[in-house]
Design a protein around this motif. Structure first.
Motif, PDB file in Angstrom:
ATOM      1  N   ASP A   1       0.903  -1.031  -0.249  1.00  0.00           N
ATOM      2  CA  ASP A   1      -0.127  -0.118   0.013  1.00  0.00           C
ATOM      3  C   ASP A   1       0.930   1.236   0.099  1.00  0.00           C
ATOM      4  OD1 ASP A   1      -1.646   2.181   0.754  1.00  0.00           O
ATOM      5  OD2 ASP A   1      -3.095   0.771   1.605  1.00  0.00           O
ATOM      6  N   HIS A   2       1.295   1.939  -1.305  1.00  0.00           N
ATOM      7  CA  HIS A   2       2.096   2.884  -1.214  1.00  0.00           C
ATOM      8  C   HIS A   2       1.427   4.132  -0.611  1.00  0.00           C
ATOM      9  CE1 HIS A   2       4.279   0.963  -4.412  1.00  0.00           C
ATOM     10  NE2 HIS A   2       3.236   0.492  -4.924  1.00  0.00           N
ATOM     11  N   THR A   3       0.284   4.295  -0.524  1.00  0.00           N
ATOM     12  CA  THR A   3      -0.050   5.610   0.211  1.00  0.00           C
ATOM     13  C   THR A   3      -0.063   5.596   1.726  1.00  0.00           C
ATOM     14  OG1 THR A   3      -1.946   5.988  -1.566  1.00  0.00           O
ATOM     15  CG2 THR A   3      -2.050   7.159   0.760  1.00  0.00           C
ATOM     16  N   LEU A   4      -0.393   4.353   2.370  1.00  0.00           N
ATOM     17  CA  LEU A   4      -0.039   4.002   3.686  1.00  0.00           C
ATOM     18  C   LEU A   4       1.267   3.866   4.117  1.00  0.00           C
ATOM     19  CD1 LEU A   4      -2.950   1.726   4.889  1.00  0.00           C
ATOM     20  CD2 LEU A   4      -2.549   4.052   5.539  1.00  0.00           C
ATOM     21  N   THR A   5       2.187   3.500   3.192  1.00  0.00           N
ATOM     22  CA  THR A   5       3.554   3.461   3.528  1.00  0.00           C
ATOM     23  C   THR A   5       4.236   4.701   3.375  1.00  0.00           C
ATOM     24  OG1 THR A   5       3.662   1.178   2.208  1.00  0.00           O
ATOM     25  CG2 THR A   5       5.693   2.571   2.252  1.00  0.00           C
ATOM     26  N   GLU A   6       3.903   5.488   2.611  1.00  0.00           N
ATOM     27  CA  GLU A   6       4.468   7.132   2.687  1.00  0.00           C
ATOM     28  C   GLU A   6       3.805   7.871   3.750  1.00  0.00           C
ATOM     29  OE1 GLU A   6       3.335   8.705  -1.118  1.00  0.00           O
ATOM     30  OE2 GLU A   6       4.561   7.245  -2.263  1.00  0.00           O
TER      31      GLU A   6
ATOM     32  N   LEU B   1       2.939   6.620   6.757  1.00  0.00           N
ATOM     33  CA  LEU B   1       3.406   6.014   7.995  1.00  0.00           C
ATOM     34  C   LEU B   1       4.920   5.977   8.143  1.00  0.00           C
ATOM     35  CD1 LEU B   1       0.934   3.204   9.038  1.00  0.00           C
ATOM     36  CD2 LEU B   1       0.900   5.666   9.664  1.00  0.00           C
ATOM     37  N   GLY B   2       5.732   6.182   7.034  1.00  0.00           N
ATOM     38  CA  GLY B   2       7.179   6.010   6.865  1.00  0.00           C
ATOM     39  C   GLY B   2       7.556   4.733   7.041  1.00  0.00           C
ATOM     40  N   ARG B   3       6.942   3.632   6.675  1.00  0.00           N
ATOM     41  CA  ARG B   3       7.203   2.302   6.939  1.00  0.00           C
ATOM     42  C   ARG B   3       6.322   1.626   5.853  1.00  0.00           C
ATOM     43  NH1 ARG B   3       5.552   1.461  13.286  1.00  0.00           N
ATOM     44  NH2 ARG B   3       6.410  -0.576  12.841  1.00  0.00           N
ATOM     45  N   ARG B   4       6.742   0.279   5.547  1.00  0.00           N
ATOM     46  CA  ARG B   4       6.192  -0.528   4.605  1.00  0.00           C
ATOM     47  C   ARG B   4       4.780  -1.113   5.268  1.00  0.00           C
ATOM     48  NH1 ARG B   4      10.650  -4.167   1.780  1.00  0.00           N
ATOM     49  NH2 ARG B   4      10.841  -4.859   3.995  1.00  0.00           N
ATOM     50  N   VAL B   5       3.962  -0.790   4.446  1.00  0.00           N
ATOM     51  CA  VAL B   5       2.503  -1.359   4.815  1.00  0.00           C
ATOM     52  C   VAL B   5       1.868  -2.456   3.752  1.00  0.00           C
ATOM     53  CG1 VAL B   5       0.186  -1.158   5.444  1.00  0.00           C
ATOM     54  CG2 VAL B   5       1.796   0.800   6.211  1.00  0.00           C
ATOM     55  N   TRP B   6       1.848  -3.728   4.040  1.00  0.00           N
ATOM     56  CA  TRP B   6       1.346  -4.571   3.100  1.00  0.00           C
ATOM     57  C   TRP B   6      -0.055  -5.287   3.478  1.00  0.00           C
ATOM     58  CZ3 TRP B   6       5.119  -5.700  -0.798  1.00  0.00           C
ATOM     59  CH2 TRP B   6       6.407  -5.703  -0.560  1.00  0.00           C
ATOM     60  N   LEU B   7      -0.821  -5.437   2.221  1.00  0.00           N
ATOM     61  CA  LEU B   7      -2.117  -5.900   2.369  1.00  0.00           C
ATOM     62  C   LEU B   7      -1.928  -7.277   2.073  1.00  0.00           C
ATOM     63  CD1 LEU B   7      -3.958  -2.722   0.574  1.00  0.00           C
ATOM     64  CD2 LEU B   7      -3.039  -3.244   3.051  1.00  0.00           C
ATOM     65  N   LYS B   8      -2.648  -8.246   2.661  1.00  0.00           N
ATOM     66  CA  LYS B   8      -2.602  -9.735   2.680  1.00  0.00           C
ATOM     67  C   LYS B   8      -3.870  -9.994   1.684  1.00  0.00           C
ATOM     68  CE  LYS B   8      -1.668 -13.934   2.833  1.00  0.00           C
ATOM     69  NZ  LYS B   8      -0.885 -14.535   1.613  1.00  0.00           N
ATOM     70  N   GLY B   9      -3.681 -10.223   0.526  1.00  0.00           N
ATOM     71  CA  GLY B   9      -4.811 -10.204  -0.505  1.00  0.00           C
ATOM     72  C   GLY B   9      -5.953 -11.598  -0.410  1.00  0.00           C
ATOM     73  N   GLU B  10      -6.537 -11.654   0.819  1.00  0.00           N
ATOM     74  CA  GLU B  10      -7.218 -12.707   0.819  1.00  0.00           C
ATOM     75  C   GLU B  10      -8.501 -12.602  -0.156  1.00  0.00           C
ATOM     76  OE1 GLU B  10      -7.104 -16.131   2.327  1.00  0.00           O
ATOM     77  OE2 GLU B  10      -5.026 -15.283   1.912  1.00  0.00           O
ATOM     78  N   LEU B  11      -8.943 -11.428  -0.630  1.00  0.00           N
ATOM     79  CA  LEU B  11      -9.984 -11.378  -1.488  1.00  0.00           C
ATOM     80  C   LEU B  11      -9.594 -11.987  -2.881  1.00  0.00           C
ATOM     81  CD1 LEU B  11      -9.782  -7.709  -3.116  1.00  0.00           C
ATOM     82  CD2 LEU B  11      -7.870  -8.840  -1.996  1.00  0.00           C
TER      83      LEU B  11
END
Length: 315
Positions: free
Chosen positions: A26-31, A33-43
């Motif tokens: 998630d590029h927007t949340l990563t920027e 929060l200043g750290r990598r935010v990954w979305l686990k795509g169970e959809l």
């Protein structure tokens, strides 16, 4: 109680049919929060949610006697889809009772997979009817979350994401009845005990927080949320103790926050997730959760089953 070995056995049992789901940055949340935010795509999983994992593991560990009278379940929709799909693989009939306000998309999808779907009352009344059907027709109840084989199947999500995100220090996971977070908790506590597992619920269906406050599973008199996949009125006898043991924190988000998270997922992350899958993102957007000071964050995006009419209100 389930343990790491049972999760690993479930993973091996379903691996020939269910592929791992991706982590999406998630590029927007990563920027933000200043750290990598990954979305686990169970959809992206079969039937559009993580529920296919537990259903298939349950079916593949069931004896002939449990299957011969047919299966029964109560579901807001995703368990219905997963169980109907898994049962169709072996030709076993399934009867599902859903609340009257269940997603039409999930109702029709379950029927297309061969399930008999009965719409009845609210979630508490749906359970009352299913218990009568089990007694009258000899159905085998497949609980949507409070079953160790279901929980072990859901826990394979945790095994996957821990391997995919070696730098993760926190996982945010939606909670309905607690089956998914219980399974992930077993994986995390066994393989990465320092990791923070954080459960996120809708304010209008905070059944796990209610259980924690009461010292055990206790039924909510009323459930009201747009996140229908999380609208369990009571958590499980199995899921409660595992959550108490392995979940670091519980967070509740309101309806407005869920809607903002839906908007973020649709327009920023480009994911057509359902409201129940958005609560973890909502907690981050609202800064409602105490995160570890460093490391990656993984948010479980549990499903994406919603029709065009349901989606429209979030556009």
């Amino acid at each position: 109680m389930i343990n790491l070995a049972r999760l690993q056995q479930a993973q091996a049992r379903i691996a020939d049919t269910l592929s791992p789901t991706p982590l999406v940055l998630d590029h927007t949340l990563t920027e933000r929060l200043g750290r990598r935010v990954w979305l686990k795509g169970e959809l992206f999983q079969r039937t559009g949610s993580f529920k296919a994992r537990g259903a298939l593991n349950w079916l593949r560990t069931a004896g002939r006697e449990a299957l011969e009278g047919g299966l029964g379940a109560v579901s807001a929709g995703n368990h219905a889809l997963g169980l109907a799909w898994a049962a169709r693989q072996v030709g076993v009939p399934v009867t599902i009772v859903m609340p009257e306000n269940a997603s039409p998309f999930k109702v029709e999808g379950s029927r297309e997979l061969g399930a008999e779907v009965i719409l009845h009352g609210d979630i508490n009344e749906a359970w009352e009817l299913m218990h009568r059907l089990v007694e009258e027709h000899g159905l085998t109840l497949v609980h949507p979350y409070d079953d160790e084989r279901i929980m072990a199947g859901q826990g394979t999500v945790g095994l996957e994401l821990l391997e995919q995100a070696p730098a993760a220090t926190a996982i945010l996971c939606p909670i309905g009845g607690g089956g998914l977070i219980s399974g992930i908790g077993v994986a995390a506590s066994s393989l990465r005990p320092a990791l923070s597992l954080i459960g996120v619920e809708p304010v209008g269906a905070a059944s796990m927080a209610h259980a924690w406050a009461q010292g055990g599973p206790a039924r909510l008199e009323r459930v009201s949320t747009c996140a229908k996949s999380l609208a369990a009125a009571i958590v499980g006898e199995h899921t409660y103790p595992l959550s108490r043991q392995n979940v670091r924190e519980l967070v509740a988000v309101d309806e407005a926050a869920i809607r903002r998270a839906m908007h973020h997922l649709l327009y920023q992350a480009k994911l057509a997730a359902e409201p129940g899958a958005a609560v973890g993102v909502a907690a981050l957007l609202e800064e409602a959760v105490a995160l570890p000071p460093e490391g990656d964050i993984v948010v479980v995006i549990t499903g994406g089953n919603l029709g065009s009419e349901e989606l429209e209100e979030f556009l």
